[in-house]
Design an enzyme around this catalytic site. Sequence first.
Site, PDB file in Angstrom:
ATOM      1  N   ARG A   1       0.588  -0.999   0.177  1.00 21.08           N
ATOM      2  CA  ARG A   1      -0.263  -0.001   0.233  1.00 21.08           C
ATOM      3  C   ARG A   1       1.153   1.678   0.117  1.00 21.08           C
ATOM      4  NH1 ARG A   1      -2.983  -2.451  -1.576  1.00 21.08           N
ATOM      5  NH2 ARG A   1      -5.710  -2.746  -0.946  1.00 21.08           N
TER       6      ARG A   1
ATOM      7  N   HIS B   1      -1.446  -0.313  -9.222  1.00 21.03           N
ATOM      8  CA  HIS B   1      -2.306  -1.332  -8.909  1.00 21.03           C
ATOM      9  C   HIS B   1      -2.293  -1.976  -9.832  1.00 21.03           C
ATOM     10  CE1 HIS B   1      -4.078  -1.133  -5.082  1.00 21.03           C
ATOM     11  NE2 HIS B   1      -4.391  -2.297  -4.995  1.00 21.03           N
TER      12      HIS B   1
HETATM   13  P1  NAP Z   1      -1.677 -10.610   5.515  1.00 24.57           P
HETATM   14  O1  NAP Z   1      -1.714 -12.183   5.442  1.00 24.57           O
HETATM   15  O2  NAP Z   1      -2.887 -10.044   6.129  1.00 24.57           O
HETATM   16  O3  NAP Z   1      -0.606  -9.985   6.488  1.00 24.57           O
HETATM   17  C1  NAP Z   1      -0.036  -9.325   6.373  1.00 24.57           C
HETATM   18  C2  NAP Z   1       1.738  -9.026   7.302  1.00 24.57           C
HETATM   19  O4  NAP Z   1       2.125  -8.260   7.903  1.00 24.57           O
HETATM   20  C3  NAP Z   1       1.256  -9.991   8.737  1.00 24.57           C
HETATM   21  O5  NAP Z   1       2.315 -11.201   8.012  1.00 24.57           O
HETATM   22  C4  NAP Z   1       1.483  -9.483   9.393  1.00 24.57           C
HETATM   23  O6  NAP Z   1       2.795  -9.829  10.552  1.00 24.57           O
HETATM   24  C5  NAP Z   1       2.459  -8.622   9.245  1.00 24.57           C
HETATM   25  N1  NAP Z   1       2.164  -7.356   9.571  1.00 24.57           N
HETATM   26  C6  NAP Z   1       1.070  -5.969  10.280  1.00 24.57           C
HETATM   27  N2  NAP Z   1       1.307  -5.427  10.898  1.00 24.57           N
HETATM   28  C7  NAP Z   1       2.839  -5.353  10.969  1.00 24.57           C
HETATM   29  C8  NAP Z   1       3.560  -4.678  11.759  1.00 24.57           C
HETATM   30  N3  NAP Z   1       2.858  -3.346  12.718  1.00 24.57           N
HETATM   31  N4  NAP Z   1       5.109  -5.116  12.394  1.00 24.57           N
HETATM   32  C9  NAP Z   1       5.063  -5.967  11.322  1.00 24.57           C
HETATM   33  N5  NAP Z   1       4.499  -6.829  10.937  1.00 24.57           N
HETATM   34  C10 NAP Z   1       2.836  -6.268  10.872  1.00 24.57           C
HETATM   35  O7  NAP Z   1      -2.514  -9.934   4.374  1.00 24.57           O
HETATM   36  P2  NAP Z   1      -2.099 -10.351   2.781  1.00 24.57           P
HETATM   37  O8  NAP Z   1      -2.834 -10.916   2.562  1.00 24.57           O
HETATM   38  O9  NAP Z   1      -0.684 -10.812   2.699  1.00 24.57           O
HETATM   39  O10 NAP Z   1      -2.203  -9.242   2.225  1.00 24.57           O
HETATM   40  C11 NAP Z   1      -0.665  -7.956   2.829  1.00 24.57           C
HETATM   41  C12 NAP Z   1      -1.047  -6.717   1.856  1.00 24.57           C
HETATM   42  O11 NAP Z   1      -1.219  -6.800   0.823  1.00 24.57           O
HETATM   43  C13 NAP Z   1      -2.692  -5.801   1.491  1.00 24.57           C
HETATM   44  O12 NAP Z   1      -3.001  -5.667   3.402  1.00 24.57           O
HETATM   45  C14 NAP Z   1      -2.838  -5.246   1.122  1.00 24.57           C
HETATM   46  O13 NAP Z   1      -3.192  -3.652   1.540  1.00 24.57           O
HETATM   47  C15 NAP Z   1      -1.620  -5.503  -0.590  1.00 24.57           C
HETATM   48  N6  NAP Z   1      -2.320  -5.805  -1.900  1.00 24.57           N
HETATM   49  C16 NAP Z   1      -2.116  -5.410  -2.785  1.00 24.57           C
HETATM   50  C17 NAP Z   1      -2.664  -5.670  -3.799  1.00 24.57           C
HETATM   51  C18 NAP Z   1      -2.084  -5.509  -5.350  1.00 24.57           C
HETATM   52  O14 NAP Z   1      -2.648  -5.552  -6.229  1.00 24.57           O
HETATM   53  N7  NAP Z   1      -1.620  -4.254  -4.899  1.00 24.57           N
HETATM   54  C19 NAP Z   1      -3.597  -7.382  -3.966  1.00 24.57           C
HETATM   55  C20 NAP Z   1      -3.957  -7.656  -3.066  1.00 24.57           C
HETATM   56  C21 NAP Z   1      -3.552  -7.418  -1.578  1.00 24.57           C
HETATM   57  P3  NAP Z   1       1.863 -11.223  11.645  1.00 24.57           P
HETATM   58  O15 NAP Z   1       1.746 -12.017  10.178  1.00 24.57           O
HETATM   59  O16 NAP Z   1       2.966 -10.705  12.548  1.00 24.57           O
HETATM   60  O17 NAP Z   1       0.068 -10.535  12.415  1.00 24.57           O
END
Ligand code: NAP
Length: 310
Positions: free
Chosen positions: A225, A273
């Site tokens: 993001r 994006h």
């Molecule tokens: P997720 O499964 O919720 O994983 C989030 C990760 O971030 C987890 O490992 C979490 O740690 C870590 N995290 C959160 N807060 C943190 C902090 N303060 N310090 C360190 N680590 C932290 O999310 P996801 O499904 O992988 O998706 C990640 C992001 O990708 C989404 O939120 C979205 O913004 C983005 N995205 C982008 C696209 C695109 O097309 N560009 C598409 C889809 C998603 P823990 O494991 O310890 O909880």
Amino acid sequence: MTANILFSARPALWPIYEPLLRRGLDDAGLDYCLSTDIAPADVDYVVYAPNSGLMDFTPFTRLKAVLSLWAGVETIATNETLTAPLARMVDHGLTQGMTEWVVGHVLRYHLGMDRHITVQDGVWTPDAPPLATQRHVCVLGMGTLGEASARALAALGFHVTGWSRTPKTVPGVICQHGAKGLRTALSSTEIVILLLPDTTETENTLNADTLSLLPRGARIINPGRGPLIDDDALLQALNSGQVGHATLDVFRVEPLPPDHPYWAHPNVTVTPHIASETRPATAAQVICDNIRRGETGAPFVHLVDRALGY
Ligand code: NAP
């Protein structure tokens, strides 16, 4: 009891999702009403995307769950009118797409592809790229998307460090967590991939201080993001050579305004994006599974922790 399911997303998605959801709900043997138009007080589930415009959940008095079509939930996780459970999208197709995008852009940097694709200057420089085993990459965020990307990079032989909020064990990946772990992870990495959610805790994860920890000339890939990066600090680091190049898929303001310095910067690649998206065929199954769970008393999966914001 009939489960009333409101589809609240961009109208163009309805003809795509309707048959897929009906098939999944029929297969689950559910008695349901699926529509884009149900009185709020009668709705049990909302299949939801924030760009539907629905932001006030106050009239949805019998809501059992909101099922997001998006993985990133920053625009709804903090919505105080929503008190029902919120599930984010965890979709195999979306994960596969993100993994491919991340691996592709890492390989672009690793192999120095631009040197030979965009520069045909008649100069014969027979420098073979190093092996992946000699390249340190770091994935910030080891959730669904980050872990899949980290595993794929590790399978190619890269020296991968992953960073998350809580401790993890992932085969082939050095796992770091917390503030100290971030500094350790960044200090040796040549390519940084951001796959963190957008929360108050993660804003400006890459800033002047943390960018200065990177080895000079490191590359940044951000499909997470926009707010994860302090843009002014990144531009300064790009201009000084501290950061060699950045590939940015997400921005604080989208679409990225035409006059934004990223567009014209010689060491920035802007993508609109498109790193990955929810794939209807697989996502509909995830939605239907959660509705089946709700209707049979099983716990929902992929629930958002509203206090953490992801
Ligand atoms: P997720 O499964 O919720 O994983 C989030 C990760 O971030 C987890 O490992 C979490 O740690 C870590 N995290 C959160 N807060 C943190 C902090 N303060 N310090 C360190 N680590 C932290 O999310 P996801 O499904 O992988 O998706 C990640 C992001 O990708 C989404 O939120 C979205 O913004 C983005 N995205 C982008 C696209 C695109 O097309 N560009 C598409 C889809 C998603 P823990 O494991 O310890 O909880």
